[in-house]
Motif scaffolding. Structure first.
Motif, mmCIF file in Angstrom:
data_model
loop_
_atom_site.group_PDB
_atom_site.id
_atom_site.type_symbol
_atom_site.label_atom_id
_atom_site.label_comp_id
_atom_site.label_asym_id
_atom_site.label_seq_id
_atom_site.Cartn_x
_atom_site.Cartn_y
_atom_site.Cartn_z
ATOM 1 N N THR A 66 0.922 -1.336 0.033
ATOM 2 C CA THR A 66 0.138 -0.074 -0.091
ATOM 3 C C THR A 66 0.898 1.329 0.078
ATOM 4 O O THR A 66 0.425 2.305 0.008
ATOM 5 C CB THR A 66 -0.984 0.060 0.947
ATOM 6 N N LEU A 67 2.034 1.051 0.111
ATOM 7 C CA LEU A 67 3.127 2.441 0.221
ATOM 8 C C LEU A 67 3.338 2.781 -1.143
ATOM 9 O O LEU A 67 3.639 2.098 -2.011
ATOM 10 C CB LEU A 67 4.125 2.035 1.064
ATOM 11 N N PRO A 68 3.566 4.176 -1.150
ATOM 12 C CA PRO A 68 3.879 4.754 -2.586
ATOM 13 C C PRO A 68 5.287 4.267 -3.049
ATOM 14 O O PRO A 68 5.488 4.310 -4.197
ATOM 15 C CB PRO A 68 3.709 6.146 -2.230
ATOM 16 N N VAL A 69 6.371 4.071 -2.019
ATOM 17 C CA VAL A 69 7.578 3.623 -2.513
ATOM 18 C C VAL A 69 8.133 2.437 -1.739
ATOM 19 O O VAL A 69 7.792 2.399 -0.376
ATOM 20 C CB VAL A 69 8.417 5.040 -2.032
ATOM 21 N N ALA A 70 8.561 1.363 -2.379
ATOM 22 C CA ALA A 70 8.931 0.405 -1.654
ATOM 23 C C ALA A 70 10.241 0.530 -0.682
ATOM 24 O O ALA A 70 11.051 1.140 -1.513
ATOM 25 C CB ALA A 70 9.149 -0.851 -2.787
ATOM 26 N N PRO A 71 10.471 0.021 0.404
ATOM 27 C CA PRO A 71 11.808 0.114 1.025
ATOM 28 C C PRO A 71 12.780 -0.754 0.552
ATOM 29 O O PRO A 71 12.778 -1.919 -0.164
ATOM 30 C CB PRO A 71 11.260 -0.226 2.384
ATOM 31 N N GLU A 72 14.243 -0.343 0.682
ATOM 32 C CA GLU A 72 15.034 -1.378 0.635
ATOM 33 C C GLU A 72 15.052 -1.973 1.931
ATOM 34 O O GLU A 72 14.883 -1.847 3.305
ATOM 35 C CB GLU A 72 16.572 -0.506 0.648
ATOM 36 N N ARG A 73 15.370 -3.351 1.906
ATOM 37 C CA ARG A 73 15.640 -4.166 2.769
ATOM 38 C C ARG A 73 16.962 -4.437 3.372
ATOM 39 O O ARG A 73 18.030 -4.883 2.755
ATOM 40 C CB ARG A 73 14.800 -5.580 2.525
ATOM 41 N N LEU A 74 17.309 -4.249 4.817
ATOM 42 C CA LEU A 74 18.684 -4.424 5.259
ATOM 43 C C LEU A 74 18.675 -5.550 6.393
ATOM 44 O O LEU A 74 17.663 -5.786 7.339
ATOM 45 C CB LEU A 74 18.988 -3.036 5.803
ATOM 46 N N ASP A 75 19.758 -6.028 6.609
ATOM 47 C CA ASP A 75 20.215 -7.142 7.625
ATOM 48 C C ASP A 75 21.026 -6.609 8.328
ATOM 49 O O ASP A 75 22.282 -6.616 7.898
ATOM 50 C CB ASP A 75 20.167 -8.485 7.067
ATOM 51 N N VAL A 76 20.930 -6.283 9.573
ATOM 52 C CA VAL A 76 21.995 -5.769 10.244
ATOM 53 C C VAL A 76 22.635 -6.346 11.471
ATOM 54 O O VAL A 76 21.772 -6.830 12.361
ATOM 55 C CB VAL A 76 21.594 -4.029 11.043
ATOM 56 N N PRO A 77 23.821 -6.778 11.368
ATOM 57 C CA PRO A 77 24.358 -7.602 12.531
ATOM 58 C C PRO A 77 24.624 -6.972 13.844
ATOM 59 O O PRO A 77 24.989 -5.940 13.743
ATOM 60 C CB PRO A 77 25.771 -8.147 11.926
#
Length: 313
Positions: free
Chosen positions: A46-57
């Protein structure tokens, strides 16, 4: 929409209290994770912009985050229990494109983070957010937390004030005052093997809403219901901060409370006004514990204004 956040408080406020030994949070089944993933994806769509997905150790595991780019000091969003990063979908359209945004899945709670070691205390939990900022090369962030996420945000600010540009607390639990006594009673009812009508009544009493609203269906409600039942959360209980800890906060602070139903404590507004005279304290007359959703249109404007003011020397 209110039931989404109500349900997580009702279920977790008793189970967290009764847990004696910290363990590692985990999904109880692949089916539960798949259902959560589907509802999460439906909300993000539903968001106007898709996010970047991050995996933070971090030392305690890998923190999953959704990221939207922007200019200026970034914003760190910490959700309430059993919701994860998608809790903020109603707020995000008003914030995306301004500042860098990072919406986290807290370690030990439902979402896509992977916990490796137990969190033995609220202090350890707060320090995990410091590791996240370090890994992302963020010097300071505007920290926003709701419910249990508000408690984590407050704990983080007391331990690492130099990393917090501003602190926005929306219906934080326990860190200002204990939960209202009635909450424990209705939370216990909600977790017992009682008829569905009794459980719905308990959730409505806790959230300051109606049984009809509790029974309403939505992707958010489905996601959090799946999370609360399908994820074994393993988190330390927040503690009430003392007067000196609150007075030591030197960053701009904003506290927003529900006037119709609050889980922050009956004296929360008065206590923060007395201890932090410069803080912005707002009690929303018709607001409930689901405040970010109750008034998302207003927060779309008010929080960016708060962040801009905090940037001003």
């Amino acid at each position: 929409m209110a039931v989404a956040i109500i349900a997580l408080i009702a279920i977790t406020s008793t189970t967290v209290l009764l847990r004696a030994h910290p363990e590692v949070g985990h999904w109880r089944s692949t089916e539960a994770l798949a259902d959560y993933r589907a509802a999460h994806a439906e909300l993000l769509a539903t968001l106007p912009v898709a996010p970047e997905r991050l995996d933070v150790p971090t030392d305690h595991g890998v923190v999953h985050a959704l990221h939207w780019p922007g200019d200026g000091e970034p914003v760190l969003l910490i959700p309430g229990r059993s919701s994860g990063s998608a809790q903020w979908v109603e707020n995000l359209p008003g914030w995306i494109g301004d500042r860098p945004l990072y919406a986290l899945d807290p370690l030990g709670d439902a979402g896509f983070s992977t916990q490796r070691l137990p969190l033995g205390s609220a202090d350890e939990q707060a320090d995990a957010y410091l590791e996240v900022l370090d890994e992302l090369a963020i010097t300071r962030a505007h920290v926003v937390g709701h419910s249990f996420g508000g408690a984590q945000a407050a704990m983080f600010a007391t331990r690492h004030p130099d990393r917090v540009a501003s602190l926005a607390l929306m219906e934080p639990v326990l860190v200002i005052s204990p939960l209202p006594a009635a909450t424990y009673f209705w939370a216990a009812v909600s977790t017992l093997p009682v008829p569905a009508s009794w459980r719905d009544r308990a959730l409505a009493e806790i959230g300051g809403t109606t049984v009809e609203e509790v029974r309403a269906d939505s992707p958010m409600a489905r996601m959090i219901d799946t999370a609360s039942q399908g994820y074994s959360a393993q988190l330390p209980m927040p503690r009430t901060l003392d007067d000196e800890q609150w007075r030591a906060l030197d960053m701009p602070v904003r506290l927003d409370l529900g006037g119709r139903q609050s889980l922050s404590g009956t004296d929360a507004a008065d206590r923060i006004r007395a201890l932090l005279p410069d803080a912005t304290v707002t009690v929303w007359p018709d607001g409930t514990h689901s405040l970010p959703m109750d008034h998302h249109t207003e927060f779309d404007r008010l929080l960016p204004e708060f962040w801009d003011t905090a940037d001003t020397p």
